[in-house]
Design a protein around this motif. Sequence first.
Motif, PDB file in Angstrom:
ATOM      1  N   SER A 297       0.876  -1.169   0.093  1.00 54.89           N
ATOM      2  CA  SER A 297      -0.149   0.020   0.110  1.00 54.89           C
ATOM      3  C   SER A 297       0.892   1.265  -0.079  1.00 54.89           C
ATOM      4  CB  SER A 297      -0.950  -0.026   1.330  1.00 54.89           C
ATOM      5  OG  SER A 297      -0.240  -0.149   2.502  1.00 54.89           O
ATOM      6  N   ALA A 298       0.196   2.616  -0.066  1.00 53.86           N
ATOM      7  CA  ALA A 298       1.029   3.805   0.043  1.00 53.86           C
ATOM      8  C   ALA A 298       1.508   3.960   1.404  1.00 53.86           C
ATOM      9  CB  ALA A 298       0.040   4.775  -0.454  1.00 53.86           C
ATOM     10  N   THR A 299       2.829   3.905   1.283  1.00 55.09           N
ATOM     11  CA  THR A 299       3.460   3.935   2.673  1.00 55.09           C
ATOM     12  C   THR A 299       4.336   5.353   2.629  1.00 55.09           C
ATOM     13  OG1 THR A 299       5.451   2.741   1.897  1.00 55.09           O
ATOM     14  CG2 THR A 299       3.970   1.678   3.263  1.00 55.09           C
ATOM     15  N   ARG A 387      13.741 -11.895   7.397  1.00 55.58           N
ATOM     16  CA  ARG A 387      12.760 -11.831   6.754  1.00 55.58           C
ATOM     17  C   ARG A 387      12.244 -10.544   5.912  1.00 55.58           C
ATOM     18  NH1 ARG A 387       7.104 -12.857   9.145  1.00 55.58           N
ATOM     19  NH2 ARG A 387       5.482 -12.310   7.588  1.00 55.58           N
ATOM     20  N   PRO A 388      12.653  -9.250   6.788  1.00 55.67           N
ATOM     21  CA  PRO A 388      12.436  -8.061   6.131  1.00 55.67           C
ATOM     22  C   PRO A 388      12.782  -7.904   4.719  1.00 55.67           C
ATOM     23  CG  PRO A 388      12.761  -7.524   8.215  1.00 55.67           C
ATOM     24  CD  PRO A 388      12.880  -9.273   8.212  1.00 55.67           C
ATOM     25  N   LEU A 389      13.944  -8.592   4.288  1.00 54.53           N
ATOM     26  CA  LEU A 389      14.358  -8.278   2.960  1.00 54.53           C
ATOM     27  C   LEU A 389      13.504  -8.924   1.997  1.00 54.53           C
ATOM     28  CD1 LEU A 389      18.216  -9.607   3.589  1.00 54.53           C
ATOM     29  CD2 LEU A 389      17.381  -7.320   3.332  1.00 54.53           C
ATOM     30  N   ARG A 393      11.040  -6.349  -0.863  1.00 57.08           N
ATOM     31  CA  ARG A 393      10.973  -6.644  -2.525  1.00 57.08           C
ATOM     32  C   ARG A 393       9.221  -6.366  -2.833  1.00 57.08           C
ATOM     33  NH1 ARG A 393      13.721 -11.453  -1.117  1.00 57.08           N
ATOM     34  NH2 ARG A 393      16.170 -11.017  -1.476  1.00 57.08           N
ATOM     35  N   MET A 394       8.416  -6.335  -2.016  1.00 52.53           N
ATOM     36  CA  MET A 394       6.839  -6.118  -2.169  1.00 52.53           C
ATOM     37  C   MET A 394       6.495  -4.702  -2.276  1.00 52.53           C
ATOM     38  SD  MET A 394       5.773  -9.127   0.524  1.00 52.53           S
ATOM     39  CE  MET A 394       3.945  -8.494   0.304  1.00 52.53           C
ATOM     40  N   VAL A 395       7.472  -3.613  -1.689  1.00 57.35           N
ATOM     41  CA  VAL A 395       7.187  -2.393  -1.847  1.00 57.35           C
ATOM     42  C   VAL A 395       7.126  -1.790  -3.248  1.00 57.35           C
ATOM     43  CG1 VAL A 395       7.801  -0.136  -1.110  1.00 57.35           C
ATOM     44  CG2 VAL A 395       8.315  -2.096   0.389  1.00 57.35           C
ATOM     45  N   PRO A 396       5.970  -1.019  -3.790  1.00 58.34           N
ATOM     46  CA  PRO A 396       6.156  -0.654  -5.339  1.00 58.34           C
ATOM     47  C   PRO A 396       7.357   0.488  -5.309  1.00 58.34           C
ATOM     48  CG  PRO A 396       3.970  -0.704  -4.362  1.00 58.34           C
ATOM     49  CD  PRO A 396       4.981  -0.860  -3.082  1.00 58.34           C
ATOM     50  N   ARG A 397       7.606   0.432  -6.591  1.00 57.65           N
ATOM     51  CA  ARG A 397       8.895   1.426  -6.956  1.00 57.65           C
ATOM     52  C   ARG A 397       8.577   2.926  -6.502  1.00 57.65           C
ATOM     53  NH1 ARG A 397      12.926   1.017 -10.453  1.00 57.65           N
ATOM     54  NH2 ARG A 397      12.043  -1.194 -11.207  1.00 57.65           N
TER      55      ARG A 397
END
Length: 461
Positions: A297-299, A387-389, A393-397
């Motif tokens: 989502s938008a972070t 695991r955060p790595l 990778r799921m965060v949008p560009r």
Amino acid sequence: MARTTGDPAKRQKCIARIKFWRRSRVGSDITLGIFKYKVVSNQSQRFQFSKINAFLRRAVRDDYRYSGSFQEAIKPVLIIAQIFALMPVRGIGSKLAEDLTFAWSSARTYYALAMMISFGVTSGYIVAFMTNISFDFDSVETMVFYGSIFLISMSFLQLATRWPAIAQEWQAVETKLPPLRLGKERRSLAHHIKMITLVATTCSLVEHLLSMTSTMTYSVACPHWPGHPVDNFLYFNFATVFHFVDYSTFLGLLGKVINVLSTFAWNFNDIFVMAVSVALASRFRHLNDYMQREARSATTVDYWMQCRVNFRNLCKLCQVVDDGISTITLLCFSNNLYFICGKILKSMQTKPSASHTMYFWFSLTYLLGRTLVLSLYSSSINDESKRPLRIFRMVPREYWCDELKRFSEEVHMDTVALTGMKFFRLTRGVVISVAGTIVTYELILLQFNKEETTAFTCENA
């Protein structure tokens, strides 16, 4: 004279008024005292009823409603530990870390010190037996067992002096993490630790009962005093010590108590490390789940900054905990590896009775399983810290930022794990190393072992 010889009627009225006034004062004092007594009595009764009602409310609500804190989850483990003379910390029944204290002048500490001295004295007698009477594998194994128990009791006593500060640090970190939303999440950690404690304690009890059965079988076959089965059992249970000390029923019972406490301390060492590992891994997992829910989502930069601060706090907490329990962790893994190798060596020998066979194979299976589970639980801390790595990778560009890049570099570079006094880190590689060591040892035994038949002989006493 005129006053004393006045009108008798007036004088009688005046005396009657004085008596009435005195009676009214006395009556009022008595009435006031009774009233005060009734008020105090009613207040005390209300106070007692309020305490009873408060207890009933706690029994109905608080005892079955979990907050999800580590202090709440570890409480049953610490209560059982204090029954067996470990972790003499006061206030363990509270859900708040501020209530935990340690004092040298307390019954818990005296109990722990007395048992630690008993373990030390027993270890000294076994060392004397090994050096002067019989130096063989069995005597060395017994010396390693009681020597390690003595070191474990010392380590837990040292940890008890630091545990209140560690618990307060843990509580401070927990309060800054995202709150647990569901009741299932809040009670998950406590139930997990309870199941670990229940299963491990039950297996330890079964193992000890089988050990007692094998000892009774030997005492019946080779009695030291024919016709005294109880004394024979107590004597053979502590035979190395009674080689130097004259046997008595009291000393035999005391030796059995020491044996039971030492057996539990040996098993509790693993239970405690598993409970702490599960708790630390659950805190990393909770933060990771929180980040994973928001990753797509938008972070904002502030969001990732707060997550990074929480992650750094967990890393520092892991370091603080490791500084406190690293000695216990080293003793835990070294003991397990030594006794696994020792039991594998004895697996090539023929057992003298069915009770010995049942005890041996159950003990070996339980020890292997306990070591494997301990290694997996301990390595889960490192797994969750990496695991955060995968989450990043799921965060949008379009929502990638410098704060997230910095966070990713810290996760990649840091190695978050418990250690054995900094000699090794508990990662999944340790599981492979331990398994490889055991397999290598077994292959060497298969090549060089000559089968030995063990029979009942009274000389083995």
